[in-house]
Design a protein around this motif. Structure first.
Motif, PDB file in Angstrom:
ATOM      1  N   THR A 121      39.788  42.149  38.504  1.00 43.25           N
ATOM      2  CA  THR A 121      40.297  40.863  38.234  1.00 43.25           C
ATOM      3  C   THR A 121      39.998  40.203  36.688  1.00 43.25           C
ATOM      4  O   THR A 121      38.899  40.280  36.268  1.00 43.25           O
ATOM      5  CB  THR A 121      39.913  39.679  39.255  1.00 43.25           C
ATOM      6  N   ALA A 122      41.033  39.990  36.066  1.00 44.56           N
ATOM      7  CA  ALA A 122      40.627  39.670  34.502  1.00 44.56           C
ATOM      8  C   ALA A 122      40.776  38.135  34.527  1.00 44.56           C
ATOM      9  O   ALA A 122      41.687  37.373  34.786  1.00 44.56           O
ATOM     10  CB  ALA A 122      41.749  40.042  33.567  1.00 44.56           C
ATOM     11  N   TYR A 123      39.496  37.291  34.374  1.00 40.81           N
ATOM     12  CA  TYR A 123      39.572  35.890  34.564  1.00 40.81           C
ATOM     13  C   TYR A 123      39.716  35.223  32.889  1.00 40.81           C
ATOM     14  O   TYR A 123      38.860  35.851  31.949  1.00 40.81           O
ATOM     15  CB  TYR A 123      38.171  35.377  34.990  1.00 40.81           C
ATOM     16  N   PRO A 124      40.557  34.562  32.853  1.00 35.98           N
ATOM     17  CA  PRO A 124      40.816  33.964  31.379  1.00 35.98           C
ATOM     18  C   PRO A 124      39.844  32.996  30.894  1.00 35.98           C
ATOM     19  O   PRO A 124      39.659  32.628  29.833  1.00 35.98           O
ATOM     20  CB  PRO A 124      42.387  33.376  31.623  1.00 35.98           C
ATOM     21  N   SER A 125      39.157  32.395  31.834  1.00 40.94           N
ATOM     22  CA  SER A 125      38.213  31.285  31.499  1.00 40.94           C
ATOM     23  C   SER A 125      37.032  31.074  32.652  1.00 40.94           C
ATOM     24  O   SER A 125      37.191  31.698  33.865  1.00 40.94           O
ATOM     25  CB  SER A 125      39.033  29.924  31.457  1.00 40.94           C
ATOM     26  N   VAL A 126      36.298  30.632  32.527  1.00 37.83           N
ATOM     27  CA  VAL A 126      35.209  30.075  33.403  1.00 37.83           C
ATOM     28  C   VAL A 126      35.648  29.382  34.411  1.00 37.83           C
ATOM     29  O   VAL A 126      35.322  29.371  35.548  1.00 37.83           O
ATOM     30  CB  VAL A 126      33.947  29.427  32.697  1.00 37.83           C
ATOM     31  N   ASP A 127      36.653  28.496  34.155  1.00 34.72           N
ATOM     32  CA  ASP A 127      37.262  27.476  35.057  1.00 34.72           C
ATOM     33  C   ASP A 127      37.902  28.589  36.190  1.00 34.72           C
ATOM     34  O   ASP A 127      37.907  28.351  37.367  1.00 34.72           O
ATOM     35  CB  ASP A 127      38.125  26.523  34.720  1.00 34.72           C
ATOM     36  N   TYR A 175      37.149  31.498  36.885  1.00 34.71           N
ATOM     37  CA  TYR A 175      36.192  32.301  37.650  1.00 34.71           C
ATOM     38  C   TYR A 175      35.732  31.394  38.815  1.00 34.71           C
ATOM     39  O   TYR A 175      35.406  31.671  39.937  1.00 34.71           O
ATOM     40  CB  TYR A 175      35.083  32.757  36.709  1.00 34.71           C
ATOM     41  N   LEU A 176      35.289  30.171  38.337  1.00 41.33           N
ATOM     42  CA  LEU A 176      34.893  29.626  39.431  1.00 41.33           C
ATOM     43  C   LEU A 176      35.817  29.017  40.384  1.00 41.33           C
ATOM     44  O   LEU A 176      35.405  28.710  41.833  1.00 41.33           O
ATOM     45  CB  LEU A 176      34.372  28.135  38.681  1.00 41.33           C
ATOM     46  N   ALA A 177      37.108  28.820  40.174  1.00 42.73           N
ATOM     47  CA  ALA A 177      37.944  28.485  41.062  1.00 42.73           C
ATOM     48  C   ALA A 177      38.082  29.700  42.236  1.00 42.73           C
ATOM     49  O   ALA A 177      38.477  29.338  43.505  1.00 42.73           O
ATOM     50  CB  ALA A 177      39.322  28.278  40.422  1.00 42.73           C
ATOM     51  N   VAL A 178      38.038  30.805  41.996  1.00 43.68           N
ATOM     52  CA  VAL A 178      38.058  31.877  42.981  1.00 43.68           C
ATOM     53  C   VAL A 178      36.800  32.201  44.060  1.00 43.68           C
ATOM     54  O   VAL A 178      36.707  33.118  44.967  1.00 43.68           O
ATOM     55  CB  VAL A 178      38.531  33.373  42.550  1.00 43.68           C
ATOM     56  N   GLN A 179      35.561  31.387  43.350  1.00 43.75           N
ATOM     57  CA  GLN A 179      34.428  31.652  44.010  1.00 43.75           C
ATOM     58  C   GLN A 179      34.554  30.939  45.529  1.00 43.75           C
ATOM     59  O   GLN A 179      34.867  29.802  45.706  1.00 43.75           O
ATOM     60  CB  GLN A 179      33.412  31.156  43.433  1.00 43.75           C
ATOM     61  N   ALA A 188      26.646  26.424  22.416  1.00 39.04           N
ATOM     62  CA  ALA A 188      26.885  27.706  23.107  1.00 39.04           C
ATOM     63  C   ALA A 188      28.489  27.563  23.119  1.00 39.04           C
ATOM     64  O   ALA A 188      29.107  26.692  23.741  1.00 39.04           O
ATOM     65  CB  ALA A 188      26.298  28.097  24.143  1.00 39.04           C
ATOM     66  N   GLU A 189      29.186  28.844  22.978  1.00 33.48           N
ATOM     67  CA  GLU A 189      30.638  28.857  23.127  1.00 33.48           C
ATOM     68  C   GLU A 189      30.802  29.511  24.496  1.00 33.48           C
ATOM     69  O   GLU A 189      30.071  30.481  24.816  1.00 33.48           O
ATOM     70  CB  GLU A 189      31.127  29.903  22.140  1.00 33.48           C
ATOM     71  N   GLU A 190      31.488  28.965  25.531  1.00 34.57           N
ATOM     72  CA  GLU A 190      31.549  29.446  26.840  1.00 34.57           C
ATOM     73  C   GLU A 190      32.663  30.437  27.007  1.00 34.57           C
ATOM     74  O   GLU A 190      33.834  30.378  26.351  1.00 34.57           O
ATOM     75  CB  GLU A 190      32.061  28.252  27.726  1.00 34.57           C
ATOM     76  N   CYS A 191      32.522  31.484  27.463  1.00 34.30           N
ATOM     77  CA  CYS A 191      33.612  32.661  27.492  1.00 34.30           C
ATOM     78  C   CYS A 191      33.401  33.628  28.848  1.00 34.30           C
ATOM     79  O   CYS A 191      32.396  33.309  29.622  1.00 34.30           O
ATOM     80  CB  CYS A 191      33.442  33.454  26.195  1.00 34.30           C
ATOM     81  N   ILE A 192      34.196  34.375  28.964  1.00 31.15           N
ATOM     82  CA  ILE A 192      34.191  35.289  30.006  1.00 31.15           C
ATOM     83  C   ILE A 192      33.753  36.738  29.183  1.00 31.15           C
ATOM     84  O   ILE A 192      34.512  37.206  28.376  1.00 31.15           O
ATOM     85  CB  ILE A 192      35.566  35.761  30.992  1.00 31.15           C
ATOM     86  N   SER A 193      32.701  37.532  29.778  1.00 29.42           N
ATOM     87  CA  SER A 193      32.338  38.774  29.321  1.00 29.42           C
ATOM     88  C   SER A 193      31.953  39.614  30.412  1.00 29.42           C
ATOM     89  O   SER A 193      31.263  39.078  31.196  1.00 29.42           O
ATOM     90  CB  SER A 193      31.200  38.704  28.181  1.00 29.42           C
ATOM     91  N   TYR A 194      32.478  40.830  30.534  1.00 27.50           N
ATOM     92  CA  TYR A 194      32.099  41.830  31.720  1.00 27.50           C
ATOM     93  C   TYR A 194      32.555  41.103  32.920  1.00 27.50           C
ATOM     94  O   TYR A 194      32.175  41.267  34.019  1.00 27.50           O
ATOM     95  CB  TYR A 194      30.727  42.225  31.714  1.00 27.50           C
ATOM     96  N   GLN A 195      33.690  40.231  32.834  1.00 30.63           N
ATOM     97  CA  GLN A 195      34.115  39.587  34.194  1.00 30.63           C
ATOM     98  C   GLN A 195      33.322  38.640  34.630  1.00 30.63           C
ATOM     99  O   GLN A 195      33.768  38.033  35.780  1.00 30.63           O
ATOM    100  CB  GLN A 195      34.808  40.375  35.126  1.00 30.63           C
ATOM    101  N   ILE A 196      32.260  38.266  34.082  1.00 32.92           N
ATOM    102  CA  ILE A 196      31.637  37.109  34.399  1.00 32.92           C
ATOM    103  C   ILE A 196      31.502  36.062  33.217  1.00 32.92           C
ATOM    104  O   ILE A 196      31.629  36.129  32.115  1.00 32.92           O
ATOM    105  CB  ILE A 196      30.053  37.272  35.019  1.00 32.92           C
TER     106      ILE A 196
END
Length: 89
Positions: free
Chosen positions: A4-10, A12-16, A38-46
């Motif tokens: 699953t490719a998460y476009p943002s931390v939001d 990622y959190l939405a599917v938890q 710090a810049e918030e991002c998705i890396s390694y799908q987390i």
């Protein structure tokens, strides 16, 4: 198995699942308070946090636990300390 490719931390959190989502939201809030630059991002799908273009912190959630990982050489560099490191032994 497709990733699953998460476009943002939001996203990622939405599917938890709950209560993991609530716990991860608190972790995210604490990280953002501790290292606001710090810049918030998705890396390694987390979720990850970058400083000067370098990822310095990751966190991820599962059904019954979460993890957060500092990269070597960063921990404490901006005044952030792992609470377990400050416990008296």
């Amino acid at each position: 198995m497709a990733k699953t490719a998460y476009p943002s931390v939001d996203a990622y959190l939405a599917v938890q699942p709950e209560p993991a989502r609530a716990a991860l939201a608190l972790v995210r809030q604490a990280i953002r308070r501790a290292i606001p630059s710090a810049e918030e991002c998705i890396s390694y799908q987390i979720p990850a946090y970058k400083i000067n273009g370098r990822a310095v912190l990751y966190f991820a959630g599962w059904k019954k636990h979460f993890s957060r990982n500092w990269l070597a050489g960063f921990k404490g560099a901006v005044g952030v300390q792992d609470p377990k490191d400050s416990e008296e032994t």
